[in-house]
Design a protein around this motif. Structure first.
Motif, PDB file in Angstrom:
ATOM      1  N   ASN A 281       0.811  -1.223   0.000  1.00  0.00           N
ATOM      2  CA  ASN A 281       0.000   0.000   0.000  1.00  0.00           C
ATOM      3  C   ASN A 281       0.843   1.271   0.000  1.00  0.00           C
ATOM      4  N   GLY A 282       2.157   1.137   0.002  1.00  0.00           N
ATOM      5  CA  GLY A 282       3.041   2.302  -0.022  1.00  0.00           C
ATOM      6  C   GLY A 282       3.105   3.052   1.302  1.00  0.00           C
ATOM      7  N   GLN A 283       2.665   2.427   2.391  1.00  0.00           N
ATOM      8  CA  GLN A 283       2.701   3.067   3.706  1.00  0.00           C
ATOM      9  C   GLN A 283       4.070   2.935   4.365  1.00  0.00           C
ATOM     10  N   ASN A 284       4.804   1.925   3.994  1.00  0.00           N
ATOM     11  CA  ASN A 284       6.108   1.657   4.574  1.00  0.00           C
ATOM     12  C   ASN A 284       6.915   0.864   3.554  1.00  0.00           C
ATOM     13  N   TYR A 285       8.226   0.774   3.765  1.00  0.00           N
ATOM     14  CA  TYR A 285       9.081   0.017   2.859  1.00  0.00           C
ATOM     15  C   TYR A 285       9.994  -0.894   3.657  1.00  0.00           C
ATOM     16  N   PRO A 286      10.427  -1.999   3.068  1.00  0.00           N
ATOM     17  CA  PRO A 286      11.294  -2.932   3.787  1.00  0.00           C
ATOM     18  C   PRO A 286      12.686  -2.348   4.034  1.00  0.00           C
ATOM     19  N   SER A 287      13.336  -2.843   5.078  1.00  0.00           N
ATOM     20  CA  SER A 287      14.706  -2.431   5.358  1.00  0.00           C
ATOM     21  C   SER A 287      15.642  -3.064   4.336  1.00  0.00           C
ATOM     22  N   ILE A 288      16.866  -2.581   4.290  1.00  0.00           N
ATOM     23  CA  ILE A 288      17.837  -3.123   3.326  1.00  0.00           C
ATOM     24  C   ILE A 288      18.116  -4.605   3.607  1.00  0.00           C
ATOM     25  N   GLU A 289      18.071  -5.002   4.879  1.00  0.00           N
ATOM     26  CA  GLU A 289      18.294  -6.413   5.219  1.00  0.00           C
ATOM     27  C   GLU A 289      17.210  -7.294   4.600  1.00  0.00           C
ATOM     28  N   ILE A 290      15.960  -6.834   4.679  1.00  0.00           N
ATOM     29  CA  ILE A 290      14.847  -7.586   4.098  1.00  0.00           C
ATOM     30  C   ILE A 290      14.974  -7.619   2.575  1.00  0.00           C
ATOM     31  N   ILE A 291      15.369  -6.510   1.976  1.00  0.00           N
ATOM     32  CA  ILE A 291      15.538  -6.449   0.525  1.00  0.00           C
ATOM     33  C   ILE A 291      16.566  -7.480   0.070  1.00  0.00           C
ATOM     34  N   ILE A 292      17.667  -7.593   0.810  1.00  0.00           N
ATOM     35  CA  ILE A 292      18.705  -8.580   0.469  1.00  0.00           C
ATOM     36  C   ILE A 292      18.146  -9.993   0.562  1.00  0.00           C
ATOM     37  N   LYS A 293      17.400 -10.272   1.644  1.00  0.00           N
ATOM     38  CA  LYS A 293      16.827 -11.615   1.812  1.00  0.00           C
ATOM     39  C   LYS A 293      15.828 -11.935   0.703  1.00  0.00           C
ATOM     40  N   ILE A 294      15.001 -10.966   0.335  1.00  0.00           N
ATOM     41  CA  ILE A 294      14.020 -11.184  -0.737  1.00  0.00           C
ATOM     42  C   ILE A 294      14.732 -11.437  -2.067  1.00  0.00           C
ATOM     43  N   SER A 295      15.792 -10.667  -2.337  1.00  0.00           N
ATOM     44  CA  SER A 295      16.515 -10.867  -3.602  1.00  0.00           C
ATOM     45  C   SER A 295      17.162 -12.247  -3.648  1.00  0.00           C
ATOM     46  N   ASP A 296      17.683 -12.692  -2.501  1.00  0.00           N
ATOM     47  CA  ASP A 296      18.258 -14.040  -2.438  1.00  0.00           C
ATOM     48  C   ASP A 296      17.177 -15.112  -2.627  1.00  0.00           C
ATOM     49  N   LEU A 297      16.043 -14.918  -1.967  1.00  0.00           N
ATOM     50  CA  LEU A 297      14.958 -15.895  -2.031  1.00  0.00           C
ATOM     51  C   LEU A 297      14.460 -16.106  -3.460  1.00  0.00           C
ATOM     52  N   PHE A 298      14.313 -14.999  -4.201  1.00  0.00           N
ATOM     53  CA  PHE A 298      13.778 -15.092  -5.555  1.00  0.00           C
ATOM     54  C   PHE A 298      14.857 -15.180  -6.634  1.00  0.00           C
ATOM     55  N   GLY A 299      16.121 -15.151  -6.228  1.00  0.00           N
ATOM     56  CA  GLY A 299      17.202 -15.308  -7.190  1.00  0.00           C
ATOM     57  C   GLY A 299      17.326 -14.151  -8.162  1.00  0.00           C
ATOM     58  N   VAL A 300      17.023 -12.953  -7.695  1.00  0.00           N
ATOM     59  CA  VAL A 300      17.185 -11.762  -8.528  1.00  0.00           C
ATOM     60  C   VAL A 300      18.187 -10.844  -7.838  1.00  0.00           C
TER      61      VAL A 300
END
Length: 97
Positions: free
Chosen positions: A10-29
């Motif tokens: 909903n654009g109310q908040n954004y993930p931290s850089i740590e979460i972004i790294i984990k998501i990129s690893d999880l999806f292989g991007v």
């Protein structure tokens, strides 16, 4: 985590850089691929990284500025006292004015 994802969507908040790294690893991007798909997220990450980049350097700079201002005020006070009183306070370090 569900509430967090809902806020991200909903654009109310954004993930931290740590979460972004984990998501990129999880999806292989790459983080670049992940961030470039969301312009607001990219801006937030850049803004946060600038805040974190040089906090110690800023602190050292602030300390030197405050010390310099204090020394200037002391010198100006001594010069003023020498002008208006019979005191002859000498300052080491040569002439500034």
């Amino acid at each position: 985590m569900g509430k967090s994802v809902s806020k991200w969507e909903n654009g109310q908040n954004y993930p931290s850089i740590e979460i972004i790294i984990k998501i990129s690893d999880l999806f292989g991007v790459t983080i670049d691929e992940l961030l470039r798909s969301d312009e607001e997220l990219t801006k937030k990450v850049i803004k946060e990284s600038k805040k974190l980049a040089y906090p110690k350097l800023k602190f050292v700079f602030d300390v030197f500025v405050i010390a310099g201002i204090m020394l200037l005020v002391i010198k100006l006070c001594v010069l003023f006292l020498n002008k208006v009183t019979v005191l002859e306070i000498t300052l080491n370090g040569g002439s500034f004015f």
